[in-house]
Design a protein around this motif. Structure first.
Motif, PDB file in Angstrom:
ATOM      1  N   LEU A  72       0.860  -1.183   0.000  1.00 22.92           N
ATOM      2  CA  LEU A  72       0.000   0.000   0.000  1.00 22.92           C
ATOM      3  C   LEU A  72       0.897   1.234   0.000  1.00 22.92           C
ATOM      4  O   LEU A  72       1.844   1.321   0.778  1.00 22.92           O
ATOM      5  CB  LEU A  72      -0.904   0.013   1.234  1.00 22.92           C
ATOM      6  N   ILE A 102      -1.855   5.646   1.157  1.00 16.91           N
ATOM      7  CA  ILE A 102      -3.301   5.457   1.217  1.00 16.91           C
ATOM      8  C   ILE A 102      -3.934   6.463   2.183  1.00 16.91           C
ATOM      9  O   ILE A 102      -3.537   6.574   3.344  1.00 16.91           O
ATOM     10  CB  ILE A 102      -3.654   4.027   1.679  1.00 16.91           C
ATOM     11  N   PRO A 119     -10.053   3.840  -1.477  1.00 12.05           N
ATOM     12  CA  PRO A 119      -9.226   4.936  -0.938  1.00 12.05           C
ATOM     13  C   PRO A 119      -9.487   6.233  -1.678  1.00 12.05           C
ATOM     14  O   PRO A 119      -9.808   6.227  -2.875  1.00 12.05           O
ATOM     15  CB  PRO A 119      -7.797   4.439  -1.153  1.00 12.05           C
ATOM     16  N   ILE A 163      -2.760   0.617  -4.411  1.00 10.55           N
ATOM     17  CA  ILE A 163      -2.704  -0.738  -3.858  1.00 10.55           C
ATOM     18  C   ILE A 163      -2.057  -1.650  -4.902  1.00 10.55           C
ATOM     19  O   ILE A 163      -2.468  -1.670  -6.065  1.00 10.55           O
ATOM     20  CB  ILE A 163      -4.110  -1.266  -3.511  1.00 10.55           C
TER      21      ILE A 163
END
Length: 525
Positions: free
Chosen positions: A9, A12, A58, A63
């Motif tokens: 990630l 985020i 998000p 991702i």
């Protein structure tokens, strides 16, 4: 087995209105790794994982799954990418069998008699050392069986990235050990396992790495071998904290509340407490352990006068107060405080502020309501300062505050009554670490004053540290009462499962009679 990055990630961010749940969070999890996501309530752990599992999108950031950038529009797309999330509140169909729950939602027709399906599920169970009765209905399963079913369900859908949200919150110690063995097996098979938790001892016991979230940000990712509980605590709360519960003593120990052979039925007529007997003493914290739904709620309400007792007696200093209402009990000069399981449903009026919620419990103390309200403003102000309650002002609606602040208001109000008996049901549920230990200190101060405290809890470590004695309930039965200093988590876990005889073998000889002679009888120490 060679490791590769399963999840990454980058930056985020997720907001809900003006609330920032996650802010520029980076996280990297490898295959064959058990990675803890640690943080206080509201730190953003579940929100972050809900984005990885496709429940939320998000607001910004990226991702990557096994190096490929993805954008999930639904949980289905996340599952197809090999991600499975086992939520704290299970998502099972109660009237379906285990097999029906496992194959529900999969491609193809819903045939449950297909032997090939059975063989595929059993092969999967064998691979990960899982056990399940495919024909057993969910409604007949224990909590641990339901959790295992959830794990099998996501693995059957092809998950090799597994997210467990507070997986040990409802398990007994023995069940926690079995779960950890399953998680280790998944690691050996190359799965990436992310565990959302706030239990530090479990993080240290099972995980390879830990990422600590605080106020929506990833404060630090660190190898378990390079850290300790004190450092993790400081990372979680932002300051050094000594996580130690001091067991204080009181110079008062007289019998104050005698519970004799009480039985209680719920609204459906089902007996939820059967022939329960025990004593509560001044200056003592009596803990209550048991799996969820063992009768804890009904016990607290019966002791306080909110639940009708079908048979048996409640004696306060020898006076029978069985089935007296809370107001009738109060008029007798007996002061009881109650911290119910349902904070806003039973404990407080959400649309009112702190002052008016104080007034609800004190309005018949004296006649001058205007004078009383002015005095209560001082009490409310003092409570806010003492308990570090985050609120715009003392008249702000309590329902608009966080769960932890609501709980502190409720406990502060009950303590302000100077009770003889304080009945608490999950008094620290939803509180962060700092507030939790503050509550333990407050309970100890009440104990020192001679208050008799009933403490219903779910953390066995806390029950052993905080309480003087611990009574164990199982399916509405009193299995036994042990002295905390002589008990172990494993022994209490066996009692929670109803295995009193096995538990007694683990106790010092001087305590065996104490445990094995309690069920259904009068309890005098």
């Amino acid at each position: 087995m060679e490791q590769c990055v399963s999840v990454e990630l980058k930056k985020i961010t997720k907001t809900f209105g003006s609330v920032i749940a996650n802010e520029d969070v980076d996280l990297k999890v490898q295959s064959g790794e058990i990675h803890a996501l640690l943080g206080e309530n509201g730190a953003g752990k579940s929100t972050l994982m809900n984005m990885l599992s496709g429940i939320y999108n998000p607001d910004s950031g990226s991702i990557y799954i096994r190096g490929k950038r993805v954008q999930f529009k639904s949980p289905k797309e996340s599952i197809e990418c090999g991600i499975g999330m086992v939520h704290q509140h299970f998502k099972l169909v109660e009237r379906f069998t285990a097999k029906e729950n496992i194959i529900a939602g999969n491609k193809g027709k819903f045939f449950t008699k297909n032997k090939e399906v059975d063989q595929n599920i059993l092969s999967l169970c064998d691979k990960y050392n899982l056990q399940i009765d495919l024909n057993k209905r969910v409604s007949e399963m224990s909590i641990a069986e339901k959790q295992m079913l959830e794990i099998i369900k996501v693995l059957y859908k092809g998950a090799n990235i597994l997210i467990l949200d507070e997986p040990t919150a409802v398990l007994m110690p023995q069940e926690v050990g079995r779960l950890f063995n399953i998680v280790k097996r998944m690691k050996e098979q190359g799965c990436a396992v992310i565990i959302i938790t706030h239990k530090l001892h479990e993080v240290m016991a099972i995980c390879d790495k830990v990422s600590v979230l605080r106020k929506g940000k990833n404060i630090k990712t660190i190898n378990i071998a390079d850290t300790n509980i004190n450092e993790l605590t400081e990372l979680m709360v932002g300051y050094k904290s000594d996580l130690k519960i001091d067991k204080v003593s009181s110079n008062k120990n007289a019998l104050i509340y005698n519970v004799k052979n009480i039985s209680v039925r719920n609204k459906l007529g089902v007996k939820v407490l059967n022939n329960i007997s025990f004593n509560m003493n001044e200056g003592e914290i009596l803990g209550v352990a048991g799996v969820a739904g063992s009768g804890q709620k009904e016990l607290c309400e019966a002791l306080f006068g909110l639940q009708k007792v079908e048979s048996g007696n409640l004696l306060f200093k020898g006076e029978d107060i069985t089935n007296k209402s809370p107001r009738e009990v109060y008029k007798k000069g007996i002061k009881m405080g109650l911290i119910p399981e349902d904070r806003l449903g039973m404990g407080l009026v959400g649309s009112m502020g702190i002052v008016d919620n104080l007034l609800l419990r004190k309005y018949y103390d004296q006649k001058g309501l205007l004078l009383k309200r002015n005095e209560l403003k001082d009490i409310a102000t003092s409570m806010v300062e003492q308990l570090d309650i985050k609120t715009p002002d003392i008249d702000h609606p309590v329902k608009q505050l966080s769960g932890g602040n609501i709980q502190k208001i409720l406990l502060g109000r009950e303590i302000s009554l100077s009770p003889d008996i304080l009945i608490t049901s999950y008094a620290v549920r939803g509180l962060d670490i700092g507030a939790t230990y503050q509550i333990y200190d407050l309970l100890n101060k009440e104990k020192e004053k001679g208050v008799s405290i009933l403490f219903v809890g779910e953390d066995l470590d806390v029950l052993l540290e905080l309480c003087d004695r611990i009574m164990v309930l199982c399916d509405g039965e009193l299995i036994g009462i042990v002295t905390a200093k002589d008990a172990t988590k494993e022994q209490i876990g066996m009692m929670m499962a109803g295995h009193m005889e096995e538990a007694a073998l683990d106790i010092k000889e001087s305590r065996i009679e104490k445990v094995t002679s309690l069920k259904g009888g009068d309890l005098y120490d």
